[in-house]
Design an enzyme around this catalytic site. Structure first.
Site, PDB file in Angstrom:
ATOM      1  N   ASP A   1      53.418  14.567  56.232  1.00  0.00           N
ATOM      2  CA  ASP A   1      53.715  12.944  55.954  1.00  0.00           C
ATOM      3  C   ASP A   1      52.350  12.687  55.210  1.00  0.00           C
ATOM      4  O   ASP A   1      51.484  13.350  55.196  1.00  0.00           O
ATOM      5  CB  ASP A   1      53.826  12.392  57.530  1.00  0.00           C
ATOM      6  CG  ASP A   1      54.636  11.173  57.172  1.00  0.00           C
ATOM      7  OD1 ASP A   1      55.636  10.921  57.706  1.00  0.00           O
ATOM      8  OD2 ASP A   1      53.892  10.126  56.668  1.00  0.00           O
TER       9      ASP A   1
ATOM     10  N   ASP B   1      51.152  13.180  50.058  1.00  0.00           N
ATOM     11  CA  ASP B   1      52.061  12.167  49.721  1.00  0.00           C
ATOM     12  C   ASP B   1      52.854  12.649  48.513  1.00  0.00           C
ATOM     13  O   ASP B   1      52.657  12.943  47.291  1.00  0.00           O
ATOM     14  CB  ASP B   1      50.868  11.088  49.019  1.00  0.00           C
ATOM     15  CG  ASP B   1      51.827   9.911  48.306  1.00  0.00           C
ATOM     16  OD1 ASP B   1      52.963   9.746  48.321  1.00  0.00           O
ATOM     17  OD2 ASP B   1      51.087   8.913  47.799  1.00  0.00           O
TER      18      ASP B   1
ATOM     19  N   SER C   1      71.653   9.325  52.919  1.00  0.00           N
ATOM     20  CA  SER C   1      72.142   8.077  53.653  1.00  0.00           C
ATOM     21  C   SER C   1      73.793   7.863  53.018  1.00  0.00           C
ATOM     22  O   SER C   1      74.048   8.388  51.929  1.00  0.00           O
ATOM     23  CB  SER C   1      71.263   6.836  52.711  1.00  0.00           C
ATOM     24  OG  SER C   1      71.634   5.728  53.001  1.00  0.00           O
TER      25      SER C   1
ATOM     26  N   TYR D   1      67.934   3.032  45.018  1.00  0.00           N
ATOM     27  CA  TYR D   1      67.671   3.702  46.225  1.00  0.00           C
ATOM     28  C   TYR D   1      68.962   4.690  46.541  1.00  0.00           C
ATOM     29  O   TYR D   1      68.929   5.850  46.798  1.00  0.00           O
ATOM     30  CB  TYR D   1      67.595   2.905  47.482  1.00  0.00           C
ATOM     31  CG  TYR D   1      67.827   3.717  48.756  1.00  0.00           C
ATOM     32  CD1 TYR D   1      66.583   4.375  49.437  1.00  0.00           C
ATOM     33  CD2 TYR D   1      68.801   3.392  49.575  1.00  0.00           C
ATOM     34  CE1 TYR D   1      66.818   5.266  50.373  1.00  0.00           C
ATOM     35  CE2 TYR D   1      68.952   4.186  50.911  1.00  0.00           C
ATOM     36  CZ  TYR D   1      67.845   5.057  51.127  1.00  0.00           C
ATOM     37  OH  TYR D   1      68.035   5.690  52.612  1.00  0.00           O
TER      38      TYR D   1
ATOM     39  N   LYS E   1      69.915   8.974  46.475  1.00  0.00           N
ATOM     40  CA  LYS E   1      70.469   9.647  47.558  1.00  0.00           C
ATOM     41  C   LYS E   1      71.762  10.321  47.072  1.00  0.00           C
ATOM     42  O   LYS E   1      72.329  11.505  47.536  1.00  0.00           O
ATOM     43  CB  LYS E   1      70.780   8.916  48.662  1.00  0.00           C
ATOM     44  CG  LYS E   1      69.697   8.143  49.408  1.00  0.00           C
ATOM     45  CD  LYS E   1      68.872   9.427  49.997  1.00  0.00           C
ATOM     46  CE  LYS E   1      67.794   9.084  51.015  1.00  0.00           C
ATOM     47  NZ  LYS E   1      66.711   9.998  51.351  1.00  0.00           N
TER      48      LYS E   1
ATOM     49  N   THR F   1      65.526   2.700  63.855  1.00  0.00           N
ATOM     50  CA  THR F   1      64.499   3.624  63.687  1.00  0.00           C
ATOM     51  C   THR F   1      63.462   2.736  63.613  1.00  0.00           C
ATOM     52  O   THR F   1      63.614   1.449  63.252  1.00  0.00           O
ATOM     53  CB  THR F   1      64.556   4.340  62.187  1.00  0.00           C
ATOM     54  OG1 THR F   1      64.640   3.514  61.186  1.00  0.00           O
ATOM     55  CG2 THR F   1      65.753   5.339  62.134  1.00  0.00           C
TER      56      THR F   1
ATOM     57  N   ALA G   1      61.245   2.368  61.186  1.00  0.00           N
ATOM     58  CA  ALA G   1      61.273   1.763  59.848  1.00  0.00           C
ATOM     59  C   ALA G   1      62.325   0.659  59.535  1.00  0.00           C
ATOM     60  O   ALA G   1      61.899  -0.430  58.915  1.00  0.00           O
ATOM     61  CB  ALA G   1      61.670   2.939  58.751  1.00  0.00           C
TER      62      ALA G   1
END
Length: 262
Positions: free
Chosen positions: A39, A65, A145, A158, A162, A193, A195
């Site tokens: 991570d 990263d 997602s 985004y 996905k 979550t 986030a």
């Protein structure tokens, strides 16, 4: 039916918090031989690895990263140096940002694609090549997602990342059928979550009451929970999944294509 990960070395990205960390904990509980966590949040990632090690599990953390082009190969090399092989890969790392077709910018496009599509591709490449060199079976799991099906208007870029990862999942699964390397994905729906809590409460300004309000409008009266996703992840990584490959499983309180309101 026995569902376990005994004897398997597993690499998990995005493992400092959220779904990545939950999958790591569940995989450890399912008997994984070793967990290699990565991570960009080093303190949080180290804490997860130390917690697992304190419970008697083999776990190591490597800071990376994934926005950096060299990061995937560095992760693979470090995992192989530490544990000697990769039996399973979980691409759980991902970033999001709002952008519509009308206002999306090149910087947003490049940043989201770097982490959400480019990095998983080259991580899959590295893990699969290790499996091929050893002539060994293996499993890859990509965390996607429900937005991969279309996505909200303000998630245009985004959602497309996905969608790209969904196609890569099927492509890799098809390419390596005869190699006994399975590649599957989970299309995660609205999940509770850390986030998402930050996004809803702080960034979008919905306050602490957002969770109760959101849950009240869902069929089951709650959001998807991280442990539910983690249990499915462990099953798909395990030998109990049999020959399941190229599957993209929707985890959401809706059925794609069903008439709205019915």
């Amino acid at each position: 039916m026995k569902i376990d990960l005994e004897g398997k070395v597993i690499v998990i990205t995005g493992a400092a918090q959220g779904l990545g960390a939950e999958i790591a904990r569940t995989a450890a509980g399912a008997g994984a031989q070793a967990l290699f966590l990565t991570d960009r949040n080093a303190p949080a990632g180290e804490a997860v690895a130390q917690d697992l090690a304190g419970q008697g599990h083999k776990a190591a953390f490597f800071m990376s990263d994934l926005a950096e082009p060299s990061a995937p190969s560095a992760v693979i090399d470090a995992a192989l140096a530490r544990f000697g092989r990769i039996d399973c890969l979980v691409n759980a790392a991902g970033i999001t940002d709002r952008a519509t077709v009308a206002d999306g910018e090149v910087e947003t496009w490049d940043r989201l694609y770097a982490v959400n599509a480019r990095a998983p591709f080259f991580l899959m490449q590295g893990a699969i090549n290790d499996m091929l060199r050893r002539g060994a079976a293996g499993a890859v799991l990509n965390i996607l997602s429900m937005n991969a099906h279309c996505g909200a208007p303000d998630l245009a870029i985004y959602a497309s990342t996905k969608g790209a990862l969904a196609t890569l999942t099927r492509n890799a699964a098809n390419a390596h059928l005869a190699d006994r390397i399975r590649v599957n994905g989970i299309n995660v729906g609205w999940c509770d979550t850390p986030a998402e809590r930050k996004m809803q409460a702080e960034i979008l300004g919905n306050g602490d009451q957002w969770l109760a309000a959101a849950a009240s409008n869902l069929p089951l009266g709650r959001l998807l929970q991280m442990d539910e996703v983690a249990r499915l992840a462990v099953f798909l990584l395990s030998d109990a999944a049999g020959l399941t490959t190229g599957a993209l499983i929707d985890m959401e309180q809706a059925v794609v294509g069903a008439p709205a309101g019915i």
